[in-house]
Write a protein that holds these residues in place. Structure first.
Motif, PDB file in Angstrom:
ATOM      1  N   LEU A   1       2.815   1.693  -4.783  1.00  0.00           N
ATOM      2  CA  LEU A   1       3.561   0.869  -3.845  1.00  0.00           C
ATOM      3  C   LEU A   1       3.653  -0.528  -4.448  1.00  0.00           C
TER       4      LEU A   1
ATOM      5  N   VAL B   1       4.632  -4.345  -4.249  1.00  0.00           N
ATOM      6  CA  VAL B   1       4.858  -5.412  -3.279  1.00  0.00           C
ATOM      7  C   VAL B   1       5.137  -6.701  -4.036  1.00  0.00           C
TER       8      VAL B   1
ATOM      9  N   PRO C   1      -0.252  -6.501   0.720  1.00  0.00           N
ATOM     10  CA  PRO C   1      -1.155  -5.361   0.935  1.00  0.00           C
ATOM     11  C   PRO C   1      -1.904  -5.409   2.256  1.00  0.00           C
TER      12      PRO C   1
ATOM     13  N   ARG D   1      -3.854   0.778   0.355  1.00  0.00           N
ATOM     14  CA  ARG D   1      -3.863  -0.464  -0.425  1.00  0.00           C
ATOM     15  C   ARG D   1      -4.214  -0.225  -1.889  1.00  0.00           C
TER      16      ARG D   1
ATOM     17  N   CYS E   1      -1.327  -0.191  -4.287  1.00  0.00           N
ATOM     18  CA  CYS E   1      -0.475  -1.389  -4.371  1.00  0.00           C
ATOM     19  C   CYS E   1      -0.556  -2.061  -5.740  1.00  0.00           C
TER      20      CYS E   1
END
Length: 320
Positions: free
Chosen positions: A103, A105, A111, A119, A122
């Protein structure tokens, strides 16, 4: 042959928005090492890796990739509406998070908005912009600038209300760049321009013209309700133009928790007070400029490219 990468974005060039700019920039950065194509949707293709912008709006492409390409790696880039609206309520967005191997970001507080179990997936990848020389500002009056299409998430009403509160200040000008994606907000912009001589709605402008206006503004105003990591804030920082920003996670995650230029989201009086201080107290803007300069290296293109190449290599080496 170089591995192939597909970048899926729900907005292509014609949209002239943050998703498109991210996809375009990443394609350029990855293009030296990979064969890259940008697509609005994905339903077929023999790429080795997908990077999909937007967990909800790209959900169909994300699901199709996992169904048809099995263990091939998948990175999902989370936008502000993903993080601060859709993930909590939308089953498709939630499913995209589960399917993703990583993921991505765009600011350091993002997060914290995810379930703790996710998390570990991330990767923080700050967006970047080329550095621009600091330009001389008009001595006649303070020039404020807001950049963002007129839609609810950008909270243009806060800027409109601040302009009305400052209508008596001929030494403060408020320019506004962005297309009226919401016609009612376009009408409100026209009414503000009619009633407030210091406010100008300039409509949508090309990126180069917008960047030039950021350089010549004394201060950029960013009033958003939600952001994944606004590129316009980065462009201001890289232009030595200080920022007055709503105190939301997406802005704090870019500018840092100790930045002195925040106002409460939706607080037009707080924004107007900040603009008056910026006009009346030169030391205030100088202090904000110093704080922005400390954050500027995070937004260097070389830094973003290193992060992106490391992410891509990691995904390809550790596919399911």
């Amino acid at each position: 042959m170089k591995p192939a990468v597909v970048i899926v974005t729900p907005a292509l060039r014609a949209a002239n928005n943050g998703n498109w700019e991210t996809a375009r920039r990443w394609a350029q950065m990855l293009g030296t090492e990979y064969r890259v194509r940008i697509a609005e949707t994905w339903d077929d293709g023999d790429e080795s890796l997908m990077l999909a912008l937007h967990a909800r709006r790209s959900a169909a492409s994300i699901a199709a990739w996992r169904a048809r390409r099995g263990a091939r790696p998948l990175g999902v880039v989370l936008t502000g509406t993903d993080l601060y609206r859709d993930i909590a309520n939308d089953p498709q967005a939630q499913h995209s998070l589960e399917l993703a191997d990583r993921l991505v970001v765009l600011q350091e507080r993002a997060p914290l908005s995810l379930p703790a179990a996710l998390r570990g997936k991330c990767v923080v990848s700050f967006q970047s912009a080329p550095s621009r020389a600091r330009l001389a500002k008009s001595p006649a009056r303070l020039g404020a600038l807001m950049v963002g299409h007129l839609r609810d998430e950008k909270s243009p009403e806060t800027y409109f209300a601040a302009a009305r509160l400052l209508a008596h200040r001929s030494d403060i000008g408020l320019d506004h760049i962005g297309a009226a994606l919401d016609p009612a907000l376009g009408d409100a912009a026209l009414a503000t321009a009619r009633d407030c001589p210091g406010y100008r709605w300039l409509g949508a402008l090309p990126h180069a013209a917008t960047r030039r206006r950021i350089q010549t503004a004394h201060v950029l105003v960013h009033a958003s309700a939600m952001e994944g990591g606004a590129h316009v804030v980065i462009e201001a920082v890289r232009s030595s133009t200080p920022v007055l920003a709503s105190a939301i996670d997406g802005n704090i995650g870019l500018l840092g928790p100790d930045y002195a230029g925040y106002f409460a989201w939706g607080d037009a009086e707080g924004l107007a007070e900040g603009l008056e201080r910026a006009c009346d107290d030169p030391a205030m803007l100088a202090g904000l400029e110093r704080q922005c300069a400390e954050r500027a290296p995070l937004f260097d293109p070389a830094h973003e490219r290193r992060t992106l190449l490391a992410l891509t290599a990691d995904l390809l080496e550790n596919s399911r």
